[in-house]
Design a protein around this motif. Structure first.
Motif, mmCIF file in Angstrom:
data_model
loop_
_atom_site.group_PDB
_atom_site.id
_atom_site.type_symbol
_atom_site.label_atom_id
_atom_site.label_comp_id
_atom_site.label_asym_id
_atom_site.label_seq_id
_atom_site.Cartn_x
_atom_site.Cartn_y
_atom_site.Cartn_z
ATOM 1 N N GLU A 20 133.849 -10.325 6.943
ATOM 2 C CA GLU A 20 133.949 -10.644 5.520
ATOM 3 C C GLU A 20 134.727 -11.942 5.301
ATOM 4 O O GLU A 20 134.343 -12.764 4.458
ATOM 5 N N SER A 23 132.507 -14.897 6.065
ATOM 6 C CA SER A 23 131.515 -15.085 5.006
ATOM 7 C C SER A 23 132.161 -15.594 3.724
ATOM 8 O O SER A 23 131.658 -16.523 3.077
ATOM 9 N N TRP A 24 133.296 -15.006 3.352
ATOM 10 C CA TRP A 24 133.938 -15.373 2.089
ATOM 11 C C TRP A 24 134.573 -16.754 2.132
ATOM 12 O O TRP A 24 134.709 -17.401 1.090
ATOM 13 N N ASP A 27 131.663 -18.829 1.229
ATOM 14 C CA ASP A 27 131.343 -18.597 -0.181
ATOM 15 C C ASP A 27 132.409 -19.215 -1.088
ATOM 16 O O ASP A 27 132.103 -19.708 -2.179
ATOM 17 N N GLY A 28 133.660 -19.167 -0.621
ATOM 18 C CA GLY A 28 134.749 -19.737 -1.406
ATOM 19 C C GLY A 28 134.593 -21.235 -1.587
ATOM 20 O O GLY A 28 134.852 -21.772 -2.668
ATOM 21 N N TRP A 162 140.953 -17.478 -3.232
ATOM 22 C CA TRP A 162 139.653 -16.899 -3.597
ATOM 23 C C TRP A 162 139.274 -15.800 -2.604
ATOM 24 O O TRP A 162 138.823 -14.724 -2.997
ATOM 25 N N VAL A 163 139.461 -16.071 -1.311
ATOM 26 C CA VAL A 163 139.150 -15.064 -0.293
ATOM 27 C C VAL A 163 140.119 -13.887 -0.400
ATOM 28 O O VAL A 163 139.718 -12.727 -0.271
ATOM 29 N N ASN A 166 139.022 -11.423 -2.919
ATOM 30 C CA ASN A 166 137.910 -10.597 -2.457
ATOM 31 C C ASN A 166 138.377 -9.523 -1.476
ATOM 32 O O ASN A 166 137.879 -8.393 -1.496
#
Length: 296
Positions: A20, A23-24, A27-28, A162-163, A166
């Motif tokens: 995660e 991936s994040w 995405d971040g 941001w991560v 999440n």
């Protein structure tokens, strides 16, 4: 220090979230760039890089975002006679290259179009009259080295927070979906077993291990010794059931404490994330700061 280590400072342990986090982080990067563009389009120039085009081969945009295109109009200017290229619809590309068309694009008013995710400039750029393309690409994240290509370091903290948000949200979901469910199964099974044994020992119609051995039977037979022993066994089973119920109470309190901390930490990290954006509200970044020469 890695990004994961810094994320852990805000979200607690990231063990079990390796995939995660990877991936994040990516995405971040996308999320921060998207928000930067929403806060102030000029802010995107902080995330941009410039590439030179000097032939008809075009430029592969991939997942990037084109901010600015320009072309040199004078072969002897040495890159100082620069003119901004305007985006045109794909169906006008032939007219823009046709000197007899009213849509013809001269070197002093260049244009560009996008075809199959490639950017082409007209008039066709050359080595003496090159075109410059300013584009934002999503940089590559190196977690252990704590670097992101084509991404300003001043926004690294934005990505970390941001991560972390999440991760904290995922922990809240995990707390509600797995902890209570597994605990409920364990307690229900064990407590029910203990209460069932206590009932069988007490009721006169109970049959424990195929032996008619209830407290009522012993009372009827005036067997005080067995009554005492049976009541002691019943007490043991009731205590065993209570022990499992107490386990629920203890775990529930721990779960509530953990949930409240995680929820509060999520709100705290969200607040920090928003504070990181405060200095950029209304920011204007000169879009010609990366270029040499005058704009026409």
């Amino acid at each position: 220090m890695s990004f994961s280590t810094k994320i852990g400072y805000y979200a607690g342990s990231v063990t079990g979230f390796d995939n995660e986090v990877t991936s994040w982080l990516n995405d971040g990067v996308k999320s921060i760039i998207a928000r930067a563009g929403a806060v102030s389009p000029d802010l995107l120039y902080k995330f941009s890089h410039t590439t030179t085009l000097s032939a008809s081969s075009g430029y592969e945009i991939a997942g990037g975002r084109v901010l600015y295109v320009e072309r040199d109009a004078d072969t002897s200017s040495g890159g100082t006679d620069l003119h901004e290229a305007k985006l045109i619809p794909l169906n006008q590309k032939n007219q823009a290259a046709d000197t007899a068309s009213i849509y013809f694009a001269p070197s002093t008013a260049p244009v560009y179009y996008i075809d199959n995710n490639k950017l082409y400039v007209l008039p066709i750029p050359t080595t003496t009259q090159p075109a410059s393309i300013v584009v934002v690409n999503y940089g590559t994240v190196d977690d252990s080295a704590e670097t992101i290509s084509s991404f300003p370091t001043e926004f690294y903290k934005h990505v970390v927070l941001w991560v972390a948000m999440n991760i904290l949200h995922a922990k809240l979901v995990k707390l509600t979906e797995t902890t209570l469910a597994s605990l409920e199964t364990e307690i229900t099974t064990e407590a029910t077993s203990a209460l069932t044994r206590a009932r069988k020992l007490m009721e006169d119609d109970a049959n424990l291990a195929n032996v008619n051995a209830s407290v009522d039977d012993f009372i009827s037979n005036e067997d005080t010794e067995m009554v005492s022993a049976s009541l002691s066994a019943i007490t043991t089973e009731l205590n065993r059931a209570q022990k499992h119920m107490d386990k629920w109470t203890i775990r529930e309190k721990k779960l509530i404490t953990e949930y409240n901390w995680t929820s509060g930490q999520l709100a705290y990290v969200k607040g920090m994330y928003e504070e990181c954006w405060a200095p950029y509200q209304g920011v204007t970044v000169a879009n010609d700061s990366a270029y040499a020469g005058d704009r026409k």
